[in-house]
Design a protein around this motif. Sequence first.
Motif, PDB file in Angstrom:
ATOM      1  N   PRO A 170      33.881  26.974   7.571  1.00 23.49           N
ATOM      2  CA  PRO A 170      34.328  26.391   6.181  1.00 23.49           C
ATOM      3  C   PRO A 170      33.809  24.833   6.285  1.00 23.49           C
ATOM      4  O   PRO A 170      33.019  24.596   5.086  1.00 23.49           O
ATOM      5  N   ASP A 171      33.759  24.316   7.197  1.00 21.92           N
ATOM      6  CA  ASP A 171      33.678  22.696   7.089  1.00 21.92           C
ATOM      7  C   ASP A 171      31.833  22.588   6.906  1.00 21.92           C
ATOM      8  O   ASP A 171      31.494  21.676   5.977  1.00 21.92           O
ATOM      9  N   GLU A 172      31.188  23.349   7.328  1.00 21.69           N
ATOM     10  CA  GLU A 172      29.695  23.308   7.037  1.00 21.69           C
ATOM     11  C   GLU A 172      29.461  23.471   5.695  1.00 21.69           C
ATOM     12  O   GLU A 172      28.738  22.782   4.880  1.00 21.69           O
ATOM     13  N   TYR A 198      33.060  37.540   3.631  1.00 19.33           N
ATOM     14  CA  TYR A 198      33.169  36.385   4.180  1.00 19.33           C
ATOM     15  C   TYR A 198      34.573  36.121   5.023  1.00 19.33           C
ATOM     16  O   TYR A 198      35.675  36.247   4.645  1.00 19.33           O
ATOM     17  N   GLY A 199      34.483  35.491   6.164  1.00 22.78           N
ATOM     18  CA  GLY A 199      35.709  35.323   6.905  1.00 22.78           C
ATOM     19  C   GLY A 199      36.352  36.265   7.902  1.00 22.78           C
ATOM     20  O   GLY A 199      37.081  35.980   8.569  1.00 22.78           O
ATOM     21  N   ARG A 200      35.777  37.365   7.630  1.00 24.34           N
ATOM     22  CA  ARG A 200      36.290  38.596   8.653  1.00 24.34           C
ATOM     23  C   ARG A 200      36.169  38.339   9.908  1.00 24.34           C
ATOM     24  O   ARG A 200      37.164  38.636  10.568  1.00 24.34           O
ATOM     25  N   ASP A 201      35.168  37.695  10.287  1.00 25.96           N
ATOM     26  CA  ASP A 201      34.940  37.367  11.994  1.00 25.96           C
ATOM     27  C   ASP A 201      35.342  35.988  12.087  1.00 25.96           C
ATOM     28  O   ASP A 201      35.443  35.842  13.355  1.00 25.96           O
ATOM     29  N   ILE A 202      36.062  35.281  11.362  1.00 26.90           N
ATOM     30  CA  ILE A 202      36.636  33.905  11.841  1.00 26.90           C
ATOM     31  C   ILE A 202      38.199  33.749  11.008  1.00 26.90           C
ATOM     32  O   ILE A 202      38.505  32.567  11.023  1.00 26.90           O
TER      33      ILE A 202
END
Length: 429
Positions: A170-172, A198-202
């Motif tokens: 997210p920060d990137e 998006y985001g499933r892996d984090i």
Amino acid sequence: MNVYDADKVRTVLTFRGWQEVPEEEADLIIITGCSVRAKAEQKGWSELGRYENSWQKFKRPAVALTGCVAQRLGQKALTRFQWVRLVAGPRHIGLLPNSLEKIMTDEKIRINLLDTDPREFFNLDFDEGNNAILRENKYKAYVTIAHGCDNFCTYCIVPYVRGRFVSRKPDEIFNEIEFLIKDGVKEITLLGQNVNSYGRDINLNFAWLLKKVSEFENLKRIRFVTSLPQDFNEDTINVMASEKNICPSLNLPIQSGSNRILKLMNRKYTREEYFNKVDMTRAKISDLGLTTDLIVGFPGETEEDFNYSLDALRRVKFDLVHSAAYSEREGTPAATMTGALPVELRLERLNKLNALQDEITLEINKNLIGREFEILVDGDAPKGENLLQGRTPSDKVVIFKGDKNLLGKFINVKITDAEAWTLYGEVLS
């Protein structure tokens, strides 16, 4: 995505002191190409062949082939063309700048950076300072939020040339958006092969990210592509409906109106589930601009299957359909399926589908005559003197007369005429 990647490479090389010049003066040509359709690959081969005479006479320009087309054609290109000095897949973009400098300082070096690990990724990180990625359009920009795809639709080459799914941190993403806003960007499109993954892996999700992006000050418009139907959900719809700067436009590829063909394609939804999500979205978002992708002539497609696709067009009434006749992609499961249709029949069905969609699109657009919309003036119209263009929030192109000082501004226009692909308007004072 290839445009976005090419802009990042251009930016880094410019920061390093490289100079972009007309092609005939260049010592190095970088070709970043797509491999999703066979026609794009054929164009890639043709483009590479253009430099033979110059290379034979002057030993220049050197050529670097990058992007997903390089992942497909790279080794063959190195073998076939002496002037191709570097090939790099999309997941090796971070190694490009140093590698390009190597081949330009040692004429004996040829570099192969083809992706071998589907989850490995060498990102292109650089110290932007107060600068953003260099772009052709000053007012609109793309931001990739994820790389690759894990869905493995049977007709699709993407997982094989862009690798497995990886979310950006997210920060990137937020830092890049902040730089773009400082650089004058007013509209951002979030990119991913399936943004809804998006985001499933984090341990995050797309609805959360979309809401966070909408909170940036001075970001007037947000779009995103592409959404796979099985993952597009009510949380995302609610964020779209609640935030004014998220455009009421959605690309939701159906690919076929037949449940039997959808199963053969390994698409993880039914036509009924697709229709339910469209109805749910339209119930919460007024003036939704809905586009889709659709393939005709898939192996084994019967007349009944094709009619289901025509029925889907009549049922949903898409604003626009990106249609294609199925073409075999070597390396995909569908390429070896039985029941391949004659090319003539595929094209016949494509023409029939396009004719129906043109009628639907024209009817939708004609109903907009007399209405007023706010548009972002983003460039010159492709044809016509003193004509500019912009897009409505629902992503329809509007062409109108106007002065150059309107570029980059939001203005109100009244729609005066309509065609299937374009609206025409006049600026309101």
